[in-house]
Motif scaffolding. Structure first.
Motif, mmCIF file in Angstrom:
data_model
loop_
_atom_site.group_PDB
_atom_site.id
_atom_site.type_symbol
_atom_site.label_atom_id
_atom_site.label_comp_id
_atom_site.label_asym_id
_atom_site.label_seq_id
_atom_site.Cartn_x
_atom_site.Cartn_y
_atom_site.Cartn_z
ATOM 1 N N LEU A 17 39.006 28.091 89.607
ATOM 2 C CA LEU A 17 38.483 28.657 88.351
ATOM 3 C C LEU A 17 37.635 29.892 88.643
ATOM 4 O O LEU A 17 37.728 30.920 87.953
ATOM 5 N N SER A 18 36.836 29.787 89.690
ATOM 6 C CA SER A 18 35.987 30.912 90.094
ATOM 7 C C SER A 18 36.840 32.147 90.379
ATOM 8 O O SER A 18 36.551 33.249 89.886
ATOM 9 N N ALA A 19 37.902 31.936 91.156
ATOM 10 C CA ALA A 19 38.771 33.064 91.513
ATOM 11 C C ALA A 19 39.438 33.632 90.261
ATOM 12 O O ALA A 19 39.556 34.856 90.104
ATOM 13 N N ALA A 20 39.859 32.748 89.349
ATOM 14 C CA ALA A 20 40.543 33.225 88.138
ATOM 15 C C ALA A 20 39.580 34.033 87.268
ATOM 16 O O ALA A 20 39.953 35.065 86.687
ATOM 17 N N LEU B 224 31.962 32.669 87.866
ATOM 18 C CA LEU B 224 31.503 31.344 87.451
ATOM 19 C C LEU B 224 30.085 31.132 87.974
ATOM 20 O O LEU B 224 29.832 31.295 89.174
ATOM 21 N N ILE B 225 29.189 30.760 87.076
ATOM 22 C CA ILE B 225 27.813 30.438 87.469
ATOM 23 C C ILE B 225 27.755 28.926 87.693
ATOM 24 O O ILE B 225 28.060 28.154 86.783
ATOM 25 N N ILE B 226 27.367 28.536 88.897
ATOM 26 C CA ILE B 226 27.300 27.107 89.222
ATOM 27 C C ILE B 226 25.829 26.703 89.320
ATOM 28 O O ILE B 226 25.041 27.369 89.998
ATOM 29 N N ARG B 227 25.483 25.633 88.621
ATOM 30 C CA ARG B 227 24.109 25.125 88.671
ATOM 31 C C ARG B 227 24.138 23.621 88.889
ATOM 32 O O ARG B 227 25.152 22.958 88.637
ATOM 33 N N GLN B 228 23.003 23.070 89.303
ATOM 34 C CA GLN B 228 22.841 21.618 89.408
ATOM 35 C C GLN B 228 22.118 21.126 88.153
ATOM 36 O O GLN B 228 21.316 21.841 87.584
ATOM 37 N N GLY B 229 22.377 19.832 87.803
ATOM 38 C CA GLY B 229 21.647 19.235 86.684
ATOM 39 C C GLY B 229 20.207 18.987 87.061
ATOM 40 O O GLY B 229 19.786 19.364 88.141
ATOM 41 N N PRO B 230 19.364 18.381 86.215
ATOM 42 C CA PRO B 230 19.712 17.881 84.888
ATOM 43 C C PRO B 230 20.251 18.983 83.968
ATOM 44 O O PRO B 230 19.727 20.102 83.976
ATOM 45 N N THR B 231 21.234 18.625 83.183
ATOM 46 C CA THR B 231 21.916 19.614 82.357
ATOM 47 C C THR B 231 20.957 20.316 81.395
ATOM 48 O O THR B 231 21.009 21.537 81.243
ATOM 49 N N GLU B 232 20.076 19.522 80.762
ATOM 50 C CA GLU B 232 19.169 20.147 79.780
ATOM 51 C C GLU B 232 18.353 21.254 80.433
ATOM 52 O O GLU B 232 18.183 22.330 79.865
ATOM 53 N N ASP B 233 17.838 20.975 81.651
ATOM 54 C CA ASP B 233 17.016 21.984 82.337
ATOM 55 C C ASP B 233 17.860 23.202 82.688
ATOM 56 O O ASP B 233 17.422 24.349 82.546
#
Ligand SMILES: Cc1cc2nc3c(=O)[nH]c(=O)nc-3n(C[C@H](O)[C@H](O)[C@H](O)COP(=O)(O)OP(=O)(O)OC[C@H]3O[C@@H](n4cnc5c(N)ncnc54)[C@H](O)[C@@H]3O)c2cc1C
Length: 482
Positions: free
Chosen positions: A63-66, A74-83
């Motif tokens: 997906l990142s490459a596409a 693509l921005i990748i983050r760790q949860g907690p999702t709300e934060d």
């Protein structure tokens, strides 16, 4: 004032027919931030298993490459999702958040909480979620009495001729993502195993949107016109192998249905329509399993048929281990379990066979098998896996009656008559003649000797007697059936 939108990718790892992404593109936002937030804890007891994690790693990479090819990233983050969402709203100045809906109980709860919190804390943010994962929302299908369906045939009859929307186009280009919006490296998610057990998954699969469409085209070219004949024969590549792609949303059910209809229009002959109707009804089973999970959210852990809460299950760590390792001494069962371990996939005929063997011949509770599948299948899906296990154990929606106990040797004789599937996965039996390959315990000594098979040494003796264990299972069922 610049308008920016966050597009929150979850299990919709595709650019075409992605309504959340499309809403951002069509909304005329001049900033679009595609984000994936890794928060497995928020899935409760059903965080993705090991094989799913390998798939997810590869799929995010695709997906990142596409996205990069379209000028975005693509921005990748760790949860907690709300934060993570709060931080992204702050950093990007986004005025909209779009996502596609999922239906697992924990995820629905999380998404509802998130939506109401954002509505309170960020009243200026436009929030919208979309239908992308299912052809029909689970709440949009009900019986005449207004209740959920528990039987597949009337469920499918009620929806199969409903019109479905056309797949949405893939964006031609996307705006650049502001360099100050940081992303984790994919490796930081630590989705890949420390030891190298995932080679078979890599050899057999091409995760990602391109892989999904290649798979569908291969199926249409090679197997679709015989689907209903071949789908039960595990030695033949007779099914679509789309399950992990559908699970991760690398292809949508809308795309599958439209492409198969388009293909059908190019074919001549009536039989092909029946084969395609049979394939499309399997996609219907996927709809059904999500409908059941939505309306009966406890079913991943609890039997839908409450009589089974007091079923006298056996506990045998040793038998369970033999089952997981493909060392039960029953060739069809062992072949299925070894296919699963090597490739992250098991043919449906084998899923039914090994599940019946575990829950009936070994009388080990279905939840143990369900967990093992959860960790080892690349297509492990809470709705489909729950329905499949409860179906096999006889305690679920539209389940096989408990007394229908598969005889795994007979399954082999019917669906792998030439023993090709067993020879592929249980090579120590490969020199046995077809007549004995599914029941080596009945083979005369000289036949075993000529094939280099010594039961209890080169291949296990059966860990249960199929007839005796069948009788015991029926007696156990007598205790709960009324
Ligand atoms: C015990 C057990 C556990 C299972 N666990 C899973 C699971 O975790 N994930 C999963 O996707 N499927 C599961 N299934 C259903 C089925 O075995 C797989 O979907 C199928 O084997 C996938 O191969 P395919 O894509 O080639 O299927 P095809 O025959 O080509 O079918 C096309 C699509 O229809 C859907 N489908 C097919 N059969 C079923 C079914 N019985 N129930 C729901 N959807 C179906 C899948 O999305 C599949 O990709 C399970 C079945 C059993 C008996």
């Amino acid at each position: 004032m610049k308008q920016r939108a966050l597009v929150w990718f979850r299990r919709d790892l595709r650019l075409a027919d992605n309504p959340a992404l499309r809403a951002a593109v069509d909304g005329g936002y001049d900033g679009i931030v595609p984000v994936f937030i890794h928060a497995p804890d928020e899935e409760g007891d059903w965080a993705p298993g090991s094989a799913q994690n390998v798939w997810l790693h590869e799929s995010l990479s695709a997906l990142s490459a596409a996205l990069e090819a379209l000028g975005s990233r693509l921005i990748i983050r760790q949860g907690p999702t709300e934060d993570a969402i709060d931080a992204l709203i702050e950093e990007s100045g986004a005025s909209a958040l779009f996502w596609n809906r999922l239906y697992e109980p924990k995820l629905r709860e999380r998404d509802d909480q998130l939506a109401s919190r954002i509505a309170t804390d960020h009243p200026d943010i436009g929030l919208e979620s979309f239908q992308a994962h299912l052809l029909n929302e689970p709440w949009d299908v009900e019986t005449r009495q207004g209740s959920p369906y528990k039987v597949f045939t009337p469920f499918w009859k009620a929806i199969k001729d409903r019109g479905i929307r056309q797949p949405l186009p893939r964006p031609a280009a996307l705006p650049d993502v502001w360099s100050r919006i940081g992303s984790l490296e994919l490796d930081a998610l630590q989705l890949l195993p420390d030891i190298n057990w995932d080679e078979g998954i890599r050899e057999n699969w091409q995760p990602g949107e391109d892989g999904a469409h290649d798979r569908l085209e291969t199926f249409l070219a090679d197997a679709a016109e015989h689907y209903d004949n071949d789908r039960d024969h595990p030695a033949v590549a007779g099914t679509s192998y789309l399950s992990p792609y559908l699970h991760w949303g690398e292809i949508s059910p809308f795309q599958v249905m439209h492409r198969t209809e388009e293909w059908l229009a190019e074919q001549s002959g009536g039989a092909v329509h029946e084969h395609m109707a049979s394939f499309q009804s399997e996609v219907g089973w996927r709809e059904f399993s999500h409908h059941v999970l939505y309306h009966f959210p406890k079913t991943p852990d609890m039997p839908l048929d409450s009589r089974f809460e007091s079923f006298p299950w056996r506990h045998s760590e040793q038998d369970f281990k033999a089952w997981t390792a493909g060392r039960t001494g029953i060739p069809m069962v062992d072949a299925g379990m070894r296919e699963l371990w090597s490739t992250g996939y098991m043919h449906n005929r084998l899923r039914m066979t090994v599940a019946s063997f575990l829950t009936k011949n070994l009388r080990i509770a279905w939840q143990h098998g369900e967990r093992w599948f959860w960790d080892t299948l690349v297509d492990a899906d809470l709705a489909n896996n729950t329905l499949g296990w409860q179906w096999a154990a006889g305690c679920g929606a539209d389940a096989a009656p408990f007394f229908r106990i598969f005889n795994p040797a007979r399954q082999g004789e019917r669906f792998d008559a030439k023993g090709e599937y067993v020879r592929r996965w249980v090579p120590e039996l490969s020199d046995l003649p077809n007549k004995h390959i599914h029941k080596p315990w009945d083979a005369p000594d000289d036949v075993l000797e000529n094939a280099g098979v010594t039961l209890g040494d080169t291949y296990p003796k059966p860990i249960v007697d199929l007839k005796v264990s069948r009788r015991n299972a029926l007696e156990a069922f007598d205790q709960v059936k009324n």
